[in-house]
Design a protein around this motif. Structure first.
Motif, PDB file in Angstrom:
ATOM      1  N   ALA A   1     -49.148  -9.216 -40.275  1.00  0.00           N
ATOM      2  CA  ALA A   1     -49.430  -9.818 -41.766  1.00  0.00           C
ATOM      3  C   ALA A   1     -50.656  -9.391 -42.255  1.00  0.00           C
ATOM      4  N   PHE A   2     -50.695  -9.583 -43.460  1.00  0.00           N
ATOM      5  CA  PHE A   2     -52.145  -9.281 -44.166  1.00  0.00           C
ATOM      6  C   PHE A   2     -52.453 -10.803 -44.874  1.00  0.00           C
ATOM      7  N   VAL A   3     -53.574 -11.228 -44.546  1.00  0.00           N
ATOM      8  CA  VAL A   3     -54.074 -12.442 -44.996  1.00  0.00           C
ATOM      9  C   VAL A   3     -55.494 -12.108 -46.087  1.00  0.00           C
ATOM     10  N   GLN A   4     -55.461 -12.599 -47.088  1.00  0.00           N
ATOM     11  CA  GLN A   4     -56.497 -12.398 -48.232  1.00  0.00           C
ATOM     12  C   GLN A   4     -56.811 -13.771 -48.620  1.00  0.00           C
ATOM     13  N   PRO A   5     -57.925 -14.346 -47.951  1.00  0.00           N
ATOM     14  CA  PRO A   5     -58.168 -15.622 -48.030  1.00  0.00           C
ATOM     15  C   PRO A   5     -59.256 -16.212 -49.057  1.00  0.00           C
ATOM     16  N   ALA A   6     -59.511 -15.224 -50.196  1.00  0.00           N
ATOM     17  CA  ALA A   6     -60.516 -15.460 -51.015  1.00  0.00           C
ATOM     18  C   ALA A   6     -60.630 -16.840 -51.638  1.00  0.00           C
ATOM     19  N   ILE A   7     -61.865 -17.257 -52.079  1.00  0.00           N
ATOM     20  CA  ILE A   7     -61.893 -18.403 -52.917  1.00  0.00           C
ATOM     21  C   ILE A   7     -61.131 -18.332 -54.326  1.00  0.00           C
ATOM     22  N   TYR A   8     -61.578 -16.970 -54.643  1.00  0.00           N
ATOM     23  CA  TYR A   8     -60.996 -16.689 -56.140  1.00  0.00           C
ATOM     24  C   TYR A   8     -61.134 -14.931 -55.970  1.00  0.00           C
ATOM     25  N   GLU A   9     -59.962 -14.597 -56.440  1.00  0.00           N
ATOM     26  CA  GLU A   9     -59.618 -12.967 -56.516  1.00  0.00           C
ATOM     27  C   GLU A   9     -59.323 -12.741 -57.936  1.00  0.00           C
ATOM     28  N   ALA A  10     -59.965 -11.855 -58.506  1.00  0.00           N
ATOM     29  CA  ALA A  10     -59.512 -11.642 -59.938  1.00  0.00           C
ATOM     30  C   ALA A  10     -58.127 -10.807 -59.990  1.00  0.00           C
ATOM     31  N   PHE A  11     -58.162  -9.669 -59.364  1.00  0.00           N
ATOM     32  CA  PHE A  11     -56.991  -9.028 -59.372  1.00  0.00           C
ATOM     33  C   PHE A  11     -56.131  -8.995 -58.093  1.00  0.00           C
ATOM     34  N   GLY A  12     -56.765  -8.512 -57.049  1.00  0.00           N
ATOM     35  CA  GLY A  12     -56.325  -8.279 -55.774  1.00  0.00           C
ATOM     36  C   GLY A  12     -55.452  -7.052 -55.261  1.00  0.00           C
ATOM     37  N   LEU A  13     -56.511  -6.234 -55.388  1.00  0.00           N
ATOM     38  CA  LEU A  13     -56.133  -4.737 -55.061  1.00  0.00           C
ATOM     39  C   LEU A  13     -55.513  -4.600 -53.456  1.00  0.00           C
ATOM     40  N   THR A  14     -56.267  -5.258 -52.775  1.00  0.00           N
ATOM     41  CA  THR A  14     -55.761  -5.280 -51.291  1.00  0.00           C
ATOM     42  C   THR A  14     -54.413  -5.844 -51.239  1.00  0.00           C
ATOM     43  N   VAL A  15     -54.014  -7.053 -51.728  1.00  0.00           N
ATOM     44  CA  VAL A  15     -52.671  -7.694 -51.667  1.00  0.00           C
ATOM     45  C   VAL A  15     -51.523  -6.571 -52.110  1.00  0.00           C
ATOM     46  N   VAL A  16     -51.958  -5.816 -53.236  1.00  0.00           N
ATOM     47  CA  VAL A  16     -51.087  -4.949 -53.725  1.00  0.00           C
ATOM     48  C   VAL A  16     -50.974  -3.637 -52.626  1.00  0.00           C
TER      49      VAL A  16
ATOM     50  N   THR B   1     -54.663 -15.902 -51.610  1.00  0.00           N
ATOM     51  CA  THR B   1     -55.280 -17.010 -52.403  1.00  0.00           C
ATOM     52  C   THR B   1     -54.286 -17.078 -53.482  1.00  0.00           C
ATOM     53  N   CYS B   2     -54.354 -18.638 -53.764  1.00  0.00           N
ATOM     54  CA  CYS B   2     -53.476 -19.111 -54.896  1.00  0.00           C
ATOM     55  C   CYS B   2     -54.554 -19.316 -56.148  1.00  0.00           C
ATOM     56  N   ASN B   3     -55.755 -18.733 -56.335  1.00  0.00           N
ATOM     57  CA  ASN B   3     -56.637 -18.557 -56.977  1.00  0.00           C
ATOM     58  C   ASN B   3     -56.770 -17.178 -57.580  1.00  0.00           C
ATOM     59  N   GLY B   4     -56.420 -16.965 -58.644  1.00  0.00           N
ATOM     60  CA  GLY B   4     -56.512 -15.730 -59.480  1.00  0.00           C
ATOM     61  C   GLY B   4     -55.230 -14.645 -59.373  1.00  0.00           C
ATOM     62  N   GLY B   5     -55.454 -13.538 -59.642  1.00  0.00           N
ATOM     63  CA  GLY B   5     -54.489 -12.452 -59.625  1.00  0.00           C
ATOM     64  C   GLY B   5     -53.327 -12.486 -58.479  1.00  0.00           C
ATOM     65  N   PRO B   6     -53.641 -12.804 -57.229  1.00  0.00           N
ATOM     66  CA  PRO B   6     -52.581 -12.898 -56.287  1.00  0.00           C
ATOM     67  C   PRO B   6     -51.349 -13.689 -56.528  1.00  0.00           C
ATOM     68  N   ALA B   7     -51.933 -14.684 -57.461  1.00  0.00           N
ATOM     69  CA  ALA B   7     -51.003 -15.968 -57.415  1.00  0.00           C
ATOM     70  C   ALA B   7     -49.892 -15.306 -58.420  1.00  0.00           C
ATOM     71  N   GLU B   8     -50.135 -14.201 -59.035  1.00  0.00           N
ATOM     72  CA  GLU B   8     -48.947 -13.623 -60.245  1.00  0.00           C
ATOM     73  C   GLU B   8     -48.504 -12.648 -59.328  1.00  0.00           C
ATOM     74  N   ILE B   9     -49.080 -12.051 -58.414  1.00  0.00           N
ATOM     75  CA  ILE B   9     -48.375 -10.821 -57.905  1.00  0.00           C
ATOM     76  C   ILE B   9     -47.481 -11.300 -56.601  1.00  0.00           C
ATOM     77  N   ILE B  10     -47.593 -12.461 -56.149  1.00  0.00           N
ATOM     78  CA  ILE B  10     -46.781 -12.795 -55.007  1.00  0.00           C
ATOM     79  C   ILE B  10     -45.679 -14.161 -55.492  1.00  0.00           C
ATOM     80  N   VAL B  11     -44.670 -13.958 -55.264  1.00  0.00           N
ATOM     81  CA  VAL B  11     -43.657 -15.061 -55.494  1.00  0.00           C
ATOM     82  C   VAL B  11     -43.443 -15.624 -54.225  1.00  0.00           C
ATOM     83  N   HIS B  12     -44.146 -16.842 -54.012  1.00  0.00           N
ATOM     84  CA  HIS B  12     -44.151 -17.697 -52.781  1.00  0.00           C
ATOM     85  C   HIS B  12     -42.893 -17.840 -51.918  1.00  0.00           C
ATOM     86  N   GLY B  13     -42.761 -17.450 -50.801  1.00  0.00           N
ATOM     87  CA  GLY B  13     -41.825 -17.709 -49.802  1.00  0.00           C
ATOM     88  C   GLY B  13     -40.663 -16.342 -50.071  1.00  0.00           C
TER      89      GLY B  13
END
Length: 175
Positions: A90-105, A117-129
């Motif tokens: 799995a991939f874990v991106q643990p940032a305190i804040y991430e504006a966009f989240g290219l590595t997540v994409v 992280t739930c703080n910033g862009g990744p919160a919009e990219i991922i649908v939890h669960g």
């Protein structure tokens, strides 16, 4: 895969891993950050490197942990994602804040189940669960438990890993 800055919270991830015995039983940790081949001139990066070495020693991570210097070669980065995916990681991106989240994409595009992280862009990219998991960098114990739960479910039912992998790919293709 990140700079070794405090905001990226890579040392936070290593500490979560080191403290969680069940997580350490289930998986190894690979970190791609900083440049271990040379001494940094950046004071923040120096401090994070020192902290990283301290965590490796404190939690006796040798044998369960691999620290790879940041890669600038995009093809090599893609291969790193694929190797982790091919081994059902799995991939874990643990940032305190991430504006966009290219590595997540990037990770989700490779089919890697992703925790970010739930703080910033990744919160919009991922649908939890469904297409990955939101984690709160201020609650590392809870974040580690979310990762443990995923790997325990995947161990008991290997199709669960595939479900989250496919959910991430679907989300990327839709958006």
């Amino acid at each position: 895969m990140a700079r070794l800055d405090r905001v990226k919270n890579i040392t936070g991830l290593v500490e979560w891993y080191g403290k969680n015995a069940r997580l350490r039983e289930l998986v190894n940790l690979v970190v791609v950050a900083g440049d271990r081949r040379k001494e940094s001139k950046d004071l923040e990066e120096k401090a994070e490197m020192k902290k990283m070495y301290g965590l490796i020693e404190t939690y006796k991570l040798n044998g369960q942990f691999r620290w790879i210097s940041s890669q600038m070669n995009r093809i090599r980065n893609g291969e790193l994602y694929r190797v982790i995916c091919d081994t059902k990681g799995a991939f874990v991106q643990p940032a305190i804040y991430e504006a966009f989240g290219l590595t997540v994409v990037e990770a989700m595009t490779c089919g890697l189940p992703t925790f970010a992280t739930c703080n910033g862009g990744p919160a919009e990219i991922i649908v939890h669960g469904k297409s990955g998991y939101h984690i709160d960098p201020y609650h590392g114990d809870r974040a580690a438990e979310t990762i443990v739960e995923f790997f325990e479910k995947s161990k008991a039912d290997p199709s669960y890993w595939d479900k989250i992998s496919h959910g991430g790919l679907k989300r990327i293709h839709e958006k």
